[in-house]
Design a protein around this motif. Structure first.
Motif, short mmCIF file in Angstrom:
data_model
loop_
_atom_site.label_atom_id
_atom_site.label_comp_id
_atom_site.label_asym_id
_atom_site.label_seq_id
_atom_site.Cartn_x
_atom_site.Cartn_y
_atom_site.Cartn_z
N GLU A 108 0.04 -0.75 -0.35
CA GLU A 108 0.04 -0.06 0.19
C GLU A 108 0.44 1.28 0.25
O GLU A 108 1.48 1.06 0.36
CB GLU A 108 -0.96 0.18 1.38
CG GLU A 108 -2.36 -1.02 1.90
CD GLU A 108 -3.04 -0.62 2.57
OE1 GLU A 108 -3.05 0.14 2.68
OE2 GLU A 108 -3.55 -1.81 2.85
N GLY A 109 0.16 2.52 -0.68
CA GLY A 109 1.21 3.67 0.35
C GLY A 109 0.93 4.04 1.14
O GLY A 109 -0.38 4.16 1.99
N ARG A 110 1.94 5.06 0.75
CA ARG A 110 2.40 5.42 2.82
C ARG A 110 3.13 6.83 1.95
O ARG A 110 4.01 7.05 1.17
CB ARG A 110 3.59 4.55 2.98
CG ARG A 110 2.79 3.40 3.80
CD ARG A 110 4.37 2.49 4.67
NE ARG A 110 3.88 0.95 4.58
CZ ARG A 110 4.26 0.45 3.51
NH1 ARG A 110 4.89 0.38 2.90
NH2 ARG A 110 3.55 -0.84 3.59
N LEU A 111 2.33 7.59 3.62
CA LEU A 111 3.19 8.96 3.02
C LEU A 111 4.14 9.07 3.32
O LEU A 111 5.20 8.13 4.08
CB LEU A 111 2.45 9.47 3.57
CG LEU A 111 0.62 10.48 3.10
CD1 LEU A 111 0.07 11.27 4.08
CD2 LEU A 111 1.17 11.21 1.62
N SER A 112 5.37 9.62 3.19
CA SER A 112 7.10 9.97 3.28
C SER A 112 7.63 11.20 4.05
O SER A 112 6.64 11.97 3.40
CB SER A 112 7.62 8.95 2.79
OG SER A 112 7.73 9.44 1.47
N GLY A 113 8.11 11.76 4.80
CA GLY A 113 8.79 12.57 4.64
C GLY A 113 8.14 13.47 5.96
O GLY A 113 6.92 12.24 6.77
N SER A 114 8.68 14.43 6.32
CA SER A 114 8.16 14.87 7.96
C SER A 114 7.58 15.85 7.26
O SER A 114 8.57 17.09 6.89
CB SER A 114 9.26 15.25 8.99
OG SER A 114 10.65 15.64 8.50
N GLU A 115 6.21 16.62 8.78
CA GLU A 115 6.26 17.74 7.73
C GLU A 115 5.66 18.81 9.11
O GLU A 115 6.51 18.41 10.54
CB GLU A 115 4.54 17.48 7.03
CG GLU A 115 4.22 17.35 6.29
CD GLU A 115 3.31 17.12 5.80
OE1 GLU A 115 1.77 17.70 5.56
OE2 GLU A 115 3.03 16.45 4.83
#
Length: 115
Positions: A108-115
């Motif tokens: 499944e797609g996952r969000l990456s990176g920090s916000e």
């Protein structure tokens, strides 16, 4: 892909991939591969519908234009063909899609990176 076509485990190639017609067991009976990664959803059905639809519609139109048979002849010809062209390839196509998911480590797609 050949393991999927044969309905075998994509990991070891020996265990059965299906339990019943299209249901997957929780894991491989031979190597213990967890099948929770496998989520083919409606993909196999879409491919089968498109391929079957092309074959049946083309054949029905060709027969209609060439012979103009009564409607009961169309029903007698195309209903069995629809059953064959949809149910026959459904399991192998689902097996191929699961084998491709395993090979490409699809998830499944996952969000990456920090916000």
């Amino acid at each position: 892909m050949m393991r999927g076509l044969r309905g075998r485990c994509p990991g070891c190639g020996e265990g059965r991939l299906f339990q019943g017609f299209l249901a997957l067991p929780p894991s491989c009976e031979r190597c213990g591969l967890d099948y929770s990664f496998a989520d083919s959803a409606d993909g196999p059905a879409v491919f089968v519908i498109m391929i079957s639809g092309f074959i049946v519609v083309f054949a029905a139109l060709a027969v209609e234009f060439a012979y103009q048979p009564p409607y009961w002849v169309h029903a007698a010809l195309w209903l069995p063909l629809i059953a064959l062209t949809t149910l026959g390839p459904l399991r192998p196509i689902k097996g191929v899609m699961i084998a491709l998911q395993y090979h490409h480590k699809a998830a499944e797609g996952r969000l990456s990176g920090s916000e």
